[in-house]
Design an enzyme around this catalytic site. Sequence first.
Site, PDB file in Angstrom:
ATOM      1  N   ASP A 114      37.091 111.879  33.149  1.00 33.19           N
ATOM      2  CA  ASP A 114      36.984 110.652  32.270  1.00 33.19           C
ATOM      3  C   ASP A 114      38.015 111.115  31.200  1.00 33.19           C
ATOM      4  OD1 ASP A 114      36.614 108.541  30.780  1.00 33.19           O
ATOM      5  OD2 ASP A 114      34.296 108.764  30.910  1.00 33.19           O
ATOM      6  N   CYS A 120      46.425  94.845  37.710  1.00 31.05           N
ATOM      7  CA  CYS A 120      46.851  93.832  38.838  1.00 31.05           C
ATOM      8  C   CYS A 120      45.755  92.887  39.005  1.00 31.05           C
ATOM      9  CB  CYS A 120      47.000  94.403  40.451  1.00 31.05           C
ATOM     10  SG  CYS A 120      46.141  96.037  40.928  1.00 31.05           S
ATOM     11  N   GLU A 155      42.203 111.462  36.510  1.00 23.49           N
ATOM     12  CA  GLU A 155      41.419 110.875  37.678  1.00 23.49           C
ATOM     13  C   GLU A 155      39.992 111.240  37.497  1.00 23.49           C
ATOM     14  OE1 GLU A 155      42.068 108.018  39.606  1.00 23.49           O
ATOM     15  OE2 GLU A 155      39.722 108.571  39.986  1.00 23.49           O
ATOM     16  N   CYS A 203      44.723 107.060  34.407  1.00 21.89           N
ATOM     17  CA  CYS A 203      44.208 106.525  35.541  1.00 21.89           C
ATOM     18  C   CYS A 203      44.939 106.789  36.692  1.00 21.89           C
ATOM     19  CB  CYS A 203      43.533 104.907  35.474  1.00 21.89           C
ATOM     20  SG  CYS A 203      42.485 104.709  33.798  1.00 21.89           S
ATOM     21  N   ALA A 204      45.155 107.788  37.140  1.00 20.66           N
ATOM     22  CA  ALA A 204      46.491 108.102  37.941  1.00 20.66           C
ATOM     23  C   ALA A 204      46.383 108.020  39.313  1.00 20.66           C
ATOM     24  CB  ALA A 204      46.712 109.681  37.632  1.00 20.66           C
ATOM     25  N   GLY A 233      48.354 107.530  42.463  1.00 13.79           N
ATOM     26  CA  GLY A 233      49.620 108.322  42.094  1.00 13.79           C
ATOM     27  C   GLY A 233      50.936 107.494  42.125  1.00 13.79           C
ATOM     28  N   SER A 234      50.850 106.381  42.360  1.00 17.26           N
ATOM     29  CA  SER A 234      52.170 105.546  42.413  1.00 17.26           C
ATOM     30  C   SER A 234      53.016 105.659  41.238  1.00 17.26           C
ATOM     31  CB  SER A 234      52.158 104.226  42.811  1.00 17.26           C
ATOM     32  OG  SER A 234      51.282 104.055  44.043  1.00 17.26           O
ATOM     33  N   LYS A 235      52.248 105.393  40.090  1.00 19.09           N
ATOM     34  CA  LYS A 235      53.034 105.373  38.816  1.00 19.09           C
ATOM     35  C   LYS A 235      53.049 106.985  38.278  1.00 19.09           C
ATOM     36  CE  LYS A 235      51.103 100.927  37.849  1.00 19.09           C
ATOM     37  NZ  LYS A 235      50.149 100.947  39.223  1.00 19.09           N
TER      38      LYS A 235
HETATM   39  C1  SAM Z   1      44.157 100.770  39.397  1.00 18.68           C
HETATM   40  S1  SAM Z   1      43.781 102.474  39.959  1.00 18.68           S
HETATM   41  C2  SAM Z   1      44.881 103.156  39.339  1.00 18.68           C
HETATM   42  C3  SAM Z   1      46.253 103.170  40.138  1.00 18.68           C
HETATM   43  C4  SAM Z   1      47.584 104.245  39.728  1.00 18.68           C
HETATM   44  N1  SAM Z   1      47.807 103.990  38.399  1.00 18.68           N
HETATM   45  C5  SAM Z   1      48.748 103.984  40.725  1.00 18.68           C
HETATM   46  O1  SAM Z   1      49.681 103.506  40.017  1.00 18.68           O
HETATM   47  O2  SAM Z   1      48.861 104.434  41.750  1.00 18.68           O
HETATM   48  C6  SAM Z   1      42.518 103.050  38.613  1.00 18.68           C
HETATM   49  C7  SAM Z   1      42.051 104.459  38.668  1.00 18.68           C
HETATM   50  O3  SAM Z   1      41.612 104.923  37.595  1.00 18.68           O
HETATM   51  C8  SAM Z   1      40.451 105.684  37.841  1.00 18.68           C
HETATM   52  N2  SAM Z   1      39.315 105.739  36.520  1.00 18.68           N
HETATM   53  C9  SAM Z   1      38.775 104.773  36.228  1.00 18.68           C
HETATM   54  N3  SAM Z   1      38.162 104.866  35.093  1.00 18.68           N
HETATM   55  C10 SAM Z   1      38.562 106.076  34.579  1.00 18.68           C
HETATM   56  C11 SAM Z   1      38.422 106.888  33.579  1.00 18.68           C
HETATM   57  N4  SAM Z   1      37.591 106.715  32.351  1.00 18.68           N
HETATM   58  N5  SAM Z   1      39.165 108.177  33.318  1.00 18.68           N
HETATM   59  C12 SAM Z   1      39.933 108.586  34.436  1.00 18.68           C
HETATM   60  N6  SAM Z   1      40.226 107.762  35.661  1.00 18.68           N
HETATM   61  C13 SAM Z   1      39.681 106.650  35.612  1.00 18.68           C
HETATM   62  C14 SAM Z   1      39.611 104.890  39.219  1.00 18.68           C
HETATM   63  O4  SAM Z   1      38.988 106.026  39.738  1.00 18.68           O
HETATM   64  C15 SAM Z   1      41.256 104.671  39.876  1.00 18.68           C
HETATM   65  O5  SAM Z   1      41.622 105.807  40.698  1.00 18.68           O
END
Ligand code: SAM
Length: 353
Positions: A184, A260, A119, A95-96, A99-101
């Site tokens: 997904d 979070c 994503e 779930c990128a 992109g911080s991580k």
């Molecule tokens: C909490 S944020 C992630 C923050 C990110 N890891 C960072 O550190 O910048 C969750 C992200 O997961 C994406 N997401 C949710 N369900 C997903 C899935 N089934 N497959 C891929 N991405 C998904 C959302 O659209 C969102 O952008």
Amino acid sequence: MGKTGKKAVLKQLRKALKEKRAQELQEGKEVEPEVAEVKEDEVVPNVLVLHPSSRAWLQNLPEVLSGQLVLQDRSSCLSALAAGLTPGTTVVDSCAAPGSKTSHAIDLLEGSGRMFAFEKDPKRASSLLERLRLLTGFQEVALHTRTKKSKANRASRASAALARGRCLPVGSKPGVEVELRTMDFLKVDPRAAPWNEVEVLLIDPSCSGSGLPEHHLTAAATGADTENDGRLRRLAAFQKRILSHALQFPKARTVVYSTCSLHRVENEDVVEAALPSSRFQVVQALPWWHNAPKEEHGHGSTLPSWASHCLRSQPDVHRCRGFFLCRLDRTAPEPEEPAQNAAPRKRRVGTWN
Ligand SMILES: C[S@@+](CC[C@H](N)C(=O)[O-])C[C@H]1O[C@@H](n2cnc3c(N)ncnc32)[C@H](O)[C@@H]1O
């Protein structure tokens, strides 16, 4: 950031913050001296600690605009660290965006290894791509096609693959190979190549965000019930599915789950639900991290014994947002798929080349 680079950036930051504070004071605004402070993090390598209010002052700093300096919450630096990444590792960020991580993990791979970032949301995936270009020097190669025969297959691959390429080389290392996919993560087949080679997964799914300062501000301002049970239940159900899916990658040695959120239902309860059917155990995430002595893990029964290995940050104690992190390490290899009578596996997504 190298040692010399860090010193130069520190100097530059101190100067910029001092000047900004002087300007604000001249304009008659009240600015506490600590807003202009910057120091090295005592425990998190390569991280400089700044007052949250100074963030807005720094957006246009040349080092920030060039990607040399990344402004992010301290808690976002913990997942990739907890994964114990070493050069050459094959990593998935499920779930990128934004992109911080992902970018921190690429940093820790020090120029060799592979990163597959997923994503689901196309808009967020595009901004993830932009961010990786800026922060890691990511350069795309053309998403080429090979034979006529696999045209349909290629079309479906291309629709999911947003970009593929390499980040900047580090010393004699060629640069981390990166593939971004707008899709997904739950649709990825863990046993299909190249995913069956993935060693480390970062799982940072959508959550209630109850650890974010703005979460409480919104709730207070609107009077909304942001802890609405139904929403939390839906989020928790999704989080359980995504963590369980990650635990099925046959070569995965480590999975880091984070949110979070301050809610047990999105944290320990998710891990507890996914653990029994897996070949993983919870291990100490970051040995140098100390949870705050008085923690609110949520209501209900006592926590399982492994929960003491998880990391929980508290904004007032740890100078970052509320955050939960759990590292799971493999205890036993995945059984081989039976060769006979096994239904042919459908490859839903393509290979690296
Ligand atoms: C909490 S944020 C992630 C923050 C990110 N890891 C960072 O550190 O910048 C969750 C992200 O997961 C994406 N997401 C949710 N369900 C997903 C899935 N089934 N497959 C891929 N991405 C998904 C959302 O659209 C969102 O952008």
